[in-house]
Design a protein around this motif. Sequence first.
Motif, PDB file in Angstrom:
ATOM      1  N   MET A 196       0.836  -1.187   0.000  1.00 39.34           N
ATOM      2  CA  MET A 196       0.000   0.000   0.000  1.00 39.34           C
ATOM      3  C   MET A 196       0.881   1.250   0.000  1.00 39.34           C
ATOM      4  SD  MET A 196      -3.036   0.936   2.601  1.00 39.34           S
ATOM      5  CE  MET A 196      -3.527   2.599   2.773  1.00 39.34           C
ATOM      6  N   ARG A 197       0.473   2.215  -0.748  1.00 44.27           N
ATOM      7  CA  ARG A 197       1.241   3.444  -0.899  1.00 44.27           C
ATOM      8  C   ARG A 197       1.093   4.341   0.335  1.00 44.27           C
ATOM      9  NH1 ARG A 197       0.813   7.961  -5.327  1.00 44.27           N
ATOM     10  NH2 ARG A 197       2.880   8.773  -5.020  1.00 44.27           N
ATOM     11  N   ASN A 198       2.175   4.966   0.710  1.00 42.81           N
ATOM     12  CA  ASN A 198       2.183   5.882   1.837  1.00 42.81           C
ATOM     13  C   ASN A 198       1.218   7.040   1.560  1.00 42.81           C
ATOM     14  OD1 ASN A 198       2.807   8.040   3.597  1.00 42.81           O
ATOM     15  ND2 ASN A 198       4.914   7.361   3.792  1.00 42.81           N
ATOM     16  N   PRO A 199       0.223   7.284   2.435  1.00 40.07           N
ATOM     17  CA  PRO A 199      -0.743   8.357   2.182  1.00 40.07           C
ATOM     18  C   PRO A 199      -0.100   9.744   2.173  1.00 40.07           C
ATOM     19  CG  PRO A 199      -1.155   7.333   4.320  1.00 40.07           C
ATOM     20  CD  PRO A 199      -0.094   6.527   3.640  1.00 40.07           C
ATOM     21  N   PHE A 200       0.990   9.927   2.913  1.00 41.99           N
ATOM     22  CA  PHE A 200       1.652  11.230   2.910  1.00 41.99           C
ATOM     23  C   PHE A 200       2.345  11.491   1.580  1.00 41.99           C
ATOM     24  CE2 PHE A 200       1.424  10.281   7.497  1.00 41.99           C
ATOM     25  CZ  PHE A 200       0.646  11.365   7.874  1.00 41.99           C
ATOM     26  N   THR A 201       2.912  10.451   0.991  1.00 44.33           N
ATOM     27  CA  THR A 201       3.523  10.585  -0.332  1.00 44.33           C
ATOM     28  C   THR A 201       2.463  10.916  -1.365  1.00 44.33           C
ATOM     29  OG1 THR A 201       5.264   9.024   0.263  1.00 44.33           O
ATOM     30  CG2 THR A 201       4.912   9.414  -2.089  1.00 44.33           C
ATOM     31  N   GLN A 202       1.326  10.248  -1.282  1.00 47.72           N
ATOM     32  CA  GLN A 202       0.226  10.524  -2.199  1.00 47.72           C
ATOM     33  C   GLN A 202      -0.241  11.973  -2.043  1.00 47.72           C
ATOM     34  OE1 GLN A 202      -3.297   8.134  -1.642  1.00 47.72           O
ATOM     35  NE2 GLN A 202      -4.256   8.921  -3.494  1.00 47.72           N
ATOM     36  N   PHE A 203      -0.381  12.442  -0.813  1.00 50.02           N
ATOM     37  CA  PHE A 203      -0.787  13.821  -0.560  1.00 50.02           C
ATOM     38  C   PHE A 203       0.224  14.791  -1.170  1.00 50.02           C
ATOM     39  CE2 PHE A 203      -1.275  17.722   1.835  1.00 50.02           C
ATOM     40  CZ  PHE A 203      -2.647  17.856   1.964  1.00 50.02           C
ATOM     41  N   ASP A 204       1.517  14.513  -0.939  1.00 42.74           N
ATOM     42  CA  ASP A 204       2.574  15.375  -1.491  1.00 42.74           C
ATOM     43  C   ASP A 204       2.551  15.388  -3.016  1.00 42.74           C
ATOM     44  OD1 ASP A 204       3.414  15.962   1.078  1.00 42.74           O
ATOM     45  OD2 ASP A 204       5.129  14.590   1.021  1.00 42.74           O
ATOM     46  N   ASP A 205       2.340  14.223  -3.632  1.00 42.80           N
ATOM     47  CA  ASP A 205       2.273  14.152  -5.100  1.00 42.80           C
ATOM     48  C   ASP A 205       1.141  15.017  -5.639  1.00 42.80           C
ATOM     49  OD1 ASP A 205       4.384  12.371  -5.044  1.00 42.80           O
ATOM     50  OD2 ASP A 205       3.137  10.597  -5.464  1.00 42.80           O
ATOM     51  N   HIS A 206       0.002  14.952  -4.992  1.00 44.98           N
ATOM     52  CA  HIS A 206      -1.151  15.730  -5.463  1.00 44.98           C
ATOM     53  C   HIS A 206      -0.990  17.219  -5.142  1.00 44.98           C
ATOM     54  CE1 HIS A 206      -3.779  12.662  -7.179  1.00 44.98           C
ATOM     55  NE2 HIS A 206      -3.161  11.856  -6.333  1.00 44.98           N
ATOM     56  N   ALA A 207      -0.348  17.530  -4.036  1.00 43.20           N
ATOM     57  CA  ALA A 207      -0.056  18.933  -3.737  1.00 43.20           C
ATOM     58  C   ALA A 207       0.854  19.505  -4.821  1.00 43.20           C
ATOM     59  CB  ALA A 207       0.583  19.069  -2.357  1.00 43.20           C
ATOM     60  N   GLU A 208       1.821  18.714  -5.270  1.00 45.03           N
ATOM     61  CA  GLU A 208       2.712  19.150  -6.350  1.00 45.03           C
ATOM     62  C   GLU A 208       1.927  19.344  -7.654  1.00 45.03           C
ATOM     63  OE1 GLU A 208       5.806  20.444  -8.595  1.00 45.03           O
ATOM     64  OE2 GLU A 208       5.665  20.324  -6.429  1.00 45.03           O
ATOM     65  N   ARG A 209       1.011  18.426  -7.952  1.00 46.10           N
ATOM     66  CA  ARG A 209       0.166  18.593  -9.146  1.00 46.10           C
ATOM     67  C   ARG A 209      -0.630  19.893  -9.063  1.00 46.10           C
ATOM     68  NH1 ARG A 209      -0.670  12.931  -8.610  1.00 46.10           N
ATOM     69  NH2 ARG A 209       0.279  11.887 -10.394  1.00 46.10           N
ATOM     70  N   MET A 210      -1.206  20.134  -7.897  1.00 42.64           N
ATOM     71  CA  MET A 210      -1.989  21.368  -7.732  1.00 42.64           C
ATOM     72  C   MET A 210      -1.115  22.599  -7.900  1.00 42.64           C
ATOM     73  SD  MET A 210      -4.967  21.084  -4.937  1.00 42.64           S
ATOM     74  CE  MET A 210      -4.991  22.847  -5.034  1.00 42.64           C
ATOM     75  N   ASN A 211       0.093  22.557  -7.347  1.00 40.97           N
ATOM     76  CA  ASN A 211       0.992  23.704  -7.503  1.00 40.97           C
ATOM     77  C   ASN A 211       1.338  23.936  -8.963  1.00 40.97           C
ATOM     78  OD1 ASN A 211       1.073  24.364  -4.787  1.00 40.97           O
ATOM     79  ND2 ASN A 211       2.795  23.013  -4.385  1.00 40.97           N
ATOM     80  N   ARG A 212       1.626  22.866  -9.687  1.00 44.84           N
ATOM     81  CA  ARG A 212       1.923  23.005 -11.123  1.00 44.84           C
ATOM     82  C   ARG A 212       0.709  23.539 -11.874  1.00 44.84           C
ATOM     83  NH1 ARG A 212       4.008  17.752 -13.674  1.00 44.84           N
ATOM     84  NH2 ARG A 212       4.263  19.136 -15.450  1.00 44.84           N
ATOM     85  N   MET A 213      -0.473  23.002 -11.562  1.00 46.15           N
ATOM     86  CA  MET A 213      -1.695  23.450 -12.230  1.00 46.15           C
ATOM     87  C   MET A 213      -1.942  24.931 -11.948  1.00 46.15           C
ATOM     88  SD  MET A 213      -4.263  22.422 -14.190  1.00 46.15           S
ATOM     89  CE  MET A 213      -4.391  20.642 -14.020  1.00 46.15           C
ATOM     90  N   SER A 214      -1.717  25.341 -10.709  1.00 43.14           N
ATOM     91  CA  SER A 214      -1.951  26.742 -10.357  1.00 43.14           C
ATOM     92  C   SER A 214      -0.970  27.670 -11.079  1.00 43.14           C
ATOM     93  CB  SER A 214      -1.882  26.948  -8.844  1.00 43.14           C
ATOM     94  OG  SER A 214      -0.569  26.867  -8.371  1.00 43.14           O
ATOM     95  N   GLU A 215       0.281  27.241 -11.214  1.00 42.52           N
ATOM     96  CA  GLU A 215       1.263  28.063 -11.940  1.00 42.52           C
ATOM     97  C   GLU A 215       0.882  28.200 -13.401  1.00 42.52           C
ATOM     98  OE1 GLU A 215       5.065  26.275 -11.288  1.00 42.52           O
ATOM     99  OE2 GLU A 215       5.041  26.726  -9.143  1.00 42.52           O
ATOM    100  N   ILE A 216       0.502  27.100 -14.009  1.00 39.63           N
ATOM    101  CA  ILE A 216       0.160  27.110 -15.436  1.00 39.63           C
ATOM    102  C   ILE A 216      -1.077  27.955 -15.705  1.00 39.63           C
ATOM    103  CG2 ILE A 216      -0.668  25.635 -17.329  1.00 39.63           C
ATOM    104  CD1 ILE A 216       1.265  23.469 -16.198  1.00 39.63           C
ATOM    105  N   THR A 217      -2.044  27.892 -14.803  1.00 38.42           N
ATOM    106  CA  THR A 217      -3.311  28.589 -15.029  1.00 38.42           C
ATOM    107  C   THR A 217      -3.362  29.957 -14.358  1.00 38.42           C
ATOM    108  OG1 THR A 217      -4.360  27.462 -13.152  1.00 38.42           O
ATOM    109  CG2 THR A 217      -4.570  26.419 -15.317  1.00 38.42           C
ATOM    110  N   HIS A 218      -2.230  30.408 -13.842  1.00 39.65           N
ATOM    111  CA  HIS A 218      -2.093  31.738 -13.242  1.00 39.65           C
ATOM    112  C   HIS A 218      -2.976  31.940 -12.018  1.00 39.65           C
ATOM    113  CE1 HIS A 218       0.356  32.707 -16.687  1.00 39.65           C
ATOM    114  NE2 HIS A 218      -0.621  32.322 -17.474  1.00 39.65           N
TER     115      HIS A 218
END
Length: 109
Positions: free
Chosen positions: A1-23
């Motif tokens: 089973m995947r570490n839930p904190f790693t999953q949270f961090d991965d999605h936080a990074e996705r959100m940060n990238r999405m926010s940068e791209i979409t201003h």
Amino acid sequence: MRNPFTQFDDHAERMNRMSEITHADLAEALIKEQLSPEDYRRAVVSCTRCSQPGACDAWLDAHQSSDEQPPAYCRNRQMLVDLAERQSDTDADAYDRAITPSQTASRLK
């Protein structure tokens, strides 16, 4: 089973990238209290429930900088769109206040 904190961090990074791209600047939104820490956490948790993280990664890789809105399947799409619009309006207001009345008049000609 995947570490839930790693999953949270991965999605936080996705959100940060999405926010940068979409201003939609999440850090600025948090500092200016346009977004509460609780709402940010809820948004990341919502992102972790996405059924299309691979499609999201592909979209992020294909859109390094864009005026586009997040893809339709993004669970945080509306929040990011609203935030980008609010920040854009705030930036435009600040620009208008930073120039002199004569500069304003010349821009209107």
